[in-house]
Write a protein that holds these residues in place. Structure first.
Motif, PDB file in Angstrom:
ATOM      1  N   GLY A 290      18.386  16.488  -1.971  1.00 21.52           N
ATOM      2  CA  GLY A 290      17.291  16.162  -0.661  1.00 21.52           C
ATOM      3  C   GLY A 290      18.143  15.457   0.408  1.00 21.52           C
ATOM      4  O   GLY A 290      17.418  15.091   1.309  1.00 21.52           O
ATOM      5  N   LEU A 291      19.410  15.694   0.396  1.00 20.23           N
ATOM      6  CA  LEU A 291      20.257  15.404   1.485  1.00 20.23           C
ATOM      7  C   LEU A 291      20.284  16.296   2.587  1.00 20.23           C
ATOM      8  O   LEU A 291      20.880  17.549   2.255  1.00 20.23           O
ATOM      9  CB  LEU A 291      21.490  14.847   0.821  1.00 20.23           C
ATOM     10  CG  LEU A 291      22.772  14.177   1.852  1.00 20.23           C
ATOM     11  CD1 LEU A 291      21.923  12.844   2.201  1.00 20.23           C
ATOM     12  CD2 LEU A 291      23.893  14.112   1.069  1.00 20.23           C
ATOM     13  N   LYS A 325      25.275  18.121  16.260  1.00 15.89           N
ATOM     14  CA  LYS A 325      24.574  18.158  15.028  1.00 15.89           C
ATOM     15  C   LYS A 325      24.428  16.930  14.356  1.00 15.89           C
ATOM     16  O   LYS A 325      23.379  16.621  13.704  1.00 15.89           O
ATOM     17  CB  LYS A 325      25.184  19.279  14.211  1.00 15.89           C
ATOM     18  CG  LYS A 325      25.050  20.641  14.849  1.00 15.89           C
ATOM     19  CD  LYS A 325      23.740  21.197  15.341  1.00 15.89           C
ATOM     20  CE  LYS A 325      23.893  22.325  16.156  1.00 15.89           C
ATOM     21  NZ  LYS A 325      24.566  23.509  15.617  1.00 15.89           N
ATOM     22  N   LEU A 326      25.511  16.159  14.193  1.00 16.79           N
ATOM     23  CA  LEU A 326      25.502  14.736  13.649  1.00 16.79           C
ATOM     24  C   LEU A 326      24.530  13.767  14.115  1.00 16.79           C
ATOM     25  O   LEU A 326      23.711  12.943  13.771  1.00 16.79           O
ATOM     26  CB  LEU A 326      26.736  14.297  13.133  1.00 16.79           C
ATOM     27  CG  LEU A 326      27.642  14.950  12.285  1.00 16.79           C
ATOM     28  CD1 LEU A 326      29.026  14.522  12.402  1.00 16.79           C
ATOM     29  CD2 LEU A 326      26.930  14.902  10.886  1.00 16.79           C
ATOM     30  N   THR A 327      24.858  13.884  15.679  1.00 16.23           N
ATOM     31  CA  THR A 327      23.646  12.997  16.310  1.00 16.23           C
ATOM     32  C   THR A 327      22.480  13.298  16.144  1.00 16.23           C
ATOM     33  O   THR A 327      21.511  12.269  16.053  1.00 16.23           O
ATOM     34  CB  THR A 327      24.080  12.999  17.866  1.00 16.23           C
ATOM     35  OG1 THR A 327      25.464  12.758  17.994  1.00 16.23           O
ATOM     36  CG2 THR A 327      23.218  12.029  18.657  1.00 16.23           C
ATOM     37  N   MET A 328      21.890  14.701  16.202  1.00 17.10           N
ATOM     38  CA  MET A 328      20.644  15.136  15.831  1.00 17.10           C
ATOM     39  C   MET A 328      20.033  14.275  14.506  1.00 17.10           C
ATOM     40  O   MET A 328      18.852  13.854  14.726  1.00 17.10           O
ATOM     41  CB  MET A 328      20.510  16.388  15.645  1.00 17.10           C
ATOM     42  CG  MET A 328      20.691  17.264  17.249  1.00 17.10           C
ATOM     43  SD  MET A 328      20.663  19.239  17.005  1.00 17.10           S
ATOM     44  CE  MET A 328      19.172  19.201  16.223  1.00 17.10           C
ATOM     45  N   LEU A 329      20.927  14.348  13.471  1.00 18.19           N
ATOM     46  CA  LEU A 329      20.216  13.794  12.519  1.00 18.19           C
ATOM     47  C   LEU A 329      20.087  12.208  12.309  1.00 18.19           C
ATOM     48  O   LEU A 329      19.313  11.681  11.710  1.00 18.19           O
ATOM     49  CB  LEU A 329      21.150  14.335  11.049  1.00 18.19           C
ATOM     50  CG  LEU A 329      21.070  15.963  10.926  1.00 18.19           C
ATOM     51  CD1 LEU A 329      21.816  16.412   9.531  1.00 18.19           C
ATOM     52  CD2 LEU A 329      19.500  16.126  10.273  1.00 18.19           C
ATOM     53  N   ARG A 336      16.011  14.225   8.988  1.00 19.33           N
ATOM     54  CA  ARG A 336      16.482  14.145   8.123  1.00 19.33           C
ATOM     55  C   ARG A 336      15.566  14.510   6.864  1.00 19.33           C
ATOM     56  O   ARG A 336      15.919  15.241   5.925  1.00 19.33           O
ATOM     57  CB  ARG A 336      17.236  12.901   8.208  1.00 19.33           C
ATOM     58  CG  ARG A 336      18.135  12.454   8.951  1.00 19.33           C
ATOM     59  CD  ARG A 336      19.382  11.634   8.316  1.00 19.33           C
ATOM     60  NE  ARG A 336      18.486  10.085   8.031  1.00 19.33           N
ATOM     61  CZ  ARG A 336      18.554   9.317   8.978  1.00 19.33           C
ATOM     62  NH1 ARG A 336      18.904   9.575  10.262  1.00 19.33           N
ATOM     63  NH2 ARG A 336      17.949   8.119   8.677  1.00 19.33           N
ATOM     64  N   SER A 337      14.388  13.874   7.101  1.00 18.88           N
ATOM     65  CA  SER A 337      13.564  13.874   6.018  1.00 18.88           C
ATOM     66  C   SER A 337      12.990  15.335   5.710  1.00 18.88           C
ATOM     67  O   SER A 337      13.045  15.969   4.618  1.00 18.88           O
ATOM     68  CB  SER A 337      12.248  12.863   6.241  1.00 18.88           C
ATOM     69  OG  SER A 337      11.276  13.130   4.945  1.00 18.88           O
ATOM     70  N   ALA A 343      15.457  21.613   2.009  1.00 18.82           N
ATOM     71  CA  ALA A 343      16.557  22.064   1.032  1.00 18.82           C
ATOM     72  C   ALA A 343      16.335  21.902  -0.361  1.00 18.82           C
ATOM     73  O   ALA A 343      16.855  22.854  -0.962  1.00 18.82           O
ATOM     74  CB  ALA A 343      17.699  21.229   1.554  1.00 18.82           C
ATOM     75  N   ARG A 344      15.819  20.859  -0.820  1.00 16.94           N
ATOM     76  CA  ARG A 344      15.630  20.677  -2.148  1.00 16.94           C
ATOM     77  C   ARG A 344      14.708  22.052  -2.569  1.00 16.94           C
ATOM     78  O   ARG A 344      15.189  22.464  -3.748  1.00 16.94           O
ATOM     79  CB  ARG A 344      14.739  19.487  -2.462  1.00 16.94           C
ATOM     80  CG  ARG A 344      14.168  19.375  -4.078  1.00 16.94           C
ATOM     81  CD  ARG A 344      15.388  19.112  -4.891  1.00 16.94           C
ATOM     82  NE  ARG A 344      14.794  19.145  -6.158  1.00 16.94           N
ATOM     83  CZ  ARG A 344      15.508  18.612  -7.441  1.00 16.94           C
ATOM     84  NH1 ARG A 344      16.757  18.864  -7.301  1.00 16.94           N
ATOM     85  NH2 ARG A 344      14.802  18.778  -8.454  1.00 16.94           N
ATOM     86  N   ALA A 345      13.776  22.420  -1.704  1.00 20.66           N
ATOM     87  CA  ALA A 345      12.830  23.411  -2.330  1.00 20.66           C
ATOM     88  C   ALA A 345      13.592  24.718  -2.453  1.00 20.66           C
ATOM     89  O   ALA A 345      13.487  25.565  -3.297  1.00 20.66           O
ATOM     90  CB  ALA A 345      11.586  23.563  -1.234  1.00 20.66           C
TER      91      ALA A 345
END
Length: 386
Positions: A290-291, A325-329, A336-337, A343-345
């Motif tokens: 879930g990351l 892209k890192l800044t966005m997250l 992020r959530s 992603a997990r799905a």
């Protein structure tokens, strides 16, 4: 079916990517078939000791006297060990054991395939984990291998090798992930008051280490970047010092594969800015936890990751794009959530169980088409030692 797997290090606890792939496939298929793993001696990985896999061990040749020739050996230390392991196997009835007990033998590295496909009298299946189409090893394997069935670990690997050698692949068997082991909610390996960016892999230039350090150095937000893997940690610290982020970099060293979920659990963002990657299993492991993932827009990676849907893609070798892209997250917990949950799905289809089913079908279908094997007798005389 009676299925065999061959890899010099697949039985051990501290196994690398291809070795982990081998041991997980063997463990999964042992639930429905008789499976034998031929591997070098060492501390057996829990995934194997807890399975129904039969282990046939050979000696380890890591410290063999011939290691002093490694600087002169163009194939490197690992292939020296592999050659000696196969020579020992031929001289000590292991090849006979394969012929007597197996329906098919699976290999994962070029020298194993090259040697064993010419030694055994049973069908062999080789899985390509990278498209080394321009390497001397790939050309030698293409000319001399007697392998009957070819598999690739990604669509991109299959495409490149088909273009180079006109191979006819039986199918694609992706690297998998244990969804019970790699999941959200694991106890974190470390704690920090700052957002944590995690990298897992070999600490080499081709993994985009310098791009990641430069991208982090340009961030306006306060953060830490954690490196997990073997390699030159001093070089990373020196580079971080020159970029003014020495206090923001933490090197954890190499971590046993079963311990990795705790590191994913401790991070806020996972980043793999590789310049080349046939698949990128660590991305899938992070997604299963879930990351949210930031990685490069390589064809093998785009097999499972769609930009903006279940992760973020950056251009290869572009630290500024990485920074953006890192800044966005880092600035958006909501993003992020959302990406982490999706992603997990989306990685459910990449479970080891699902991928082992693919390999099972390929073996079964392939054995129906392979004609009788007639190999020349090239087994050296039996000996107890080398």
């Amino acid at each position: 079916m009676d299925i065999g797997f061959y890899h010099d290090a697949a039985g051990t606890r501290h196994a690398g990517g291809i070795a982990v792939y081998t041991q997980r496939m063997a463990a999964e298929l042992s639930k429905r078939h008789d499976v034998t793993l031929y591997t070098g001696s060492g501390e057996i990985a829990p995934v194997l000791s807890d399975s129904d896999v039969t282990i046939v061990e050979t000696p380890s040749f890591r410290d063999h006297p011939t290691r002093w020739l490694d600087p002169l050996n163009p194939l490197g230390a690992q292939n020296r060990e592999k050659f000696l392991m196969t020579l020992w196997a031929a001289r000590n009835d292991v090849i006979d054991h394969m012929n007597d007990h197996l329906d098919v033998l699976c290999t994962y590295q070029f020298l194993d395939d090259l040697l064993l496909s010419n030694l055994v009298d049973i069908p062999t299946l080789h899985t390509f984990h990278r498209a080394s189409s321009v390497s001397p090893a790939a050309w030698v394997r293409d000319r001399l291998s007697q392998t009957d069935l070819l598999v690739a670990n990604s669509d991109d690997t299959a495409r490149q090798l088909t273009e180079a050698f006109d191979y006819d692949f039986e199918g694609i068997v992706y690297p998998g992930v244990d969804l019970d082991q790699f999941r959200p909610g694991v106890e974190p390996a470390f704690e920090t008051d700052r957002p944590a960016i995690l990298f897992v892999g070999r600490l080499v230039e081709s993994k985009g280490i310098d791009d990641l350090l430069e991208g982090v150095a340009a961030l306006d937000v306060d953060q830490e970047v954690h490196f997990v893997g073997r390699g030159d940690h001093d070089r990373i610290r020196q580079r971080a010092t020159r970029l003014g982020i020495h206090d923001d970099v933490v090197c954890h060293g190499e971590v046993p594969h079963p311990d990795l979920p705790a590191y994913y659990a401790a991070a806020d963002v996972f980043c793999l800015p590789s310049h080349t990657e046939s698949f990128g299993l660590v991305n899938v492991e992070a997604m299963a936890c879930g990351l949210p993932v930031v990685t490069t827009d390589l064809e093998g990676i785009k097999t499972y990751l769609s930009n903006g849907e279940n992760g973020l893609l950056t251009q290869v070798g572009d630290p500024q794009d990485l920074t953006d892209k890192l800044t966005m997250l880092l600035e958006s917990p909501a993003l992020r959530s959302r990406l982490g949950e999706q992603a997990r799905a989306d990685v459910q289809d990449f479970s080891w169980t699902a991928q082992a089913r693919h390999l099972e079908r390929i073996c079964r279908n392939g054995l129906e088409t392979v004609t009788e094997i007639d190999r020349p007798s090239t087994v050296p005389a039996r000996a107890d030692t080398i």
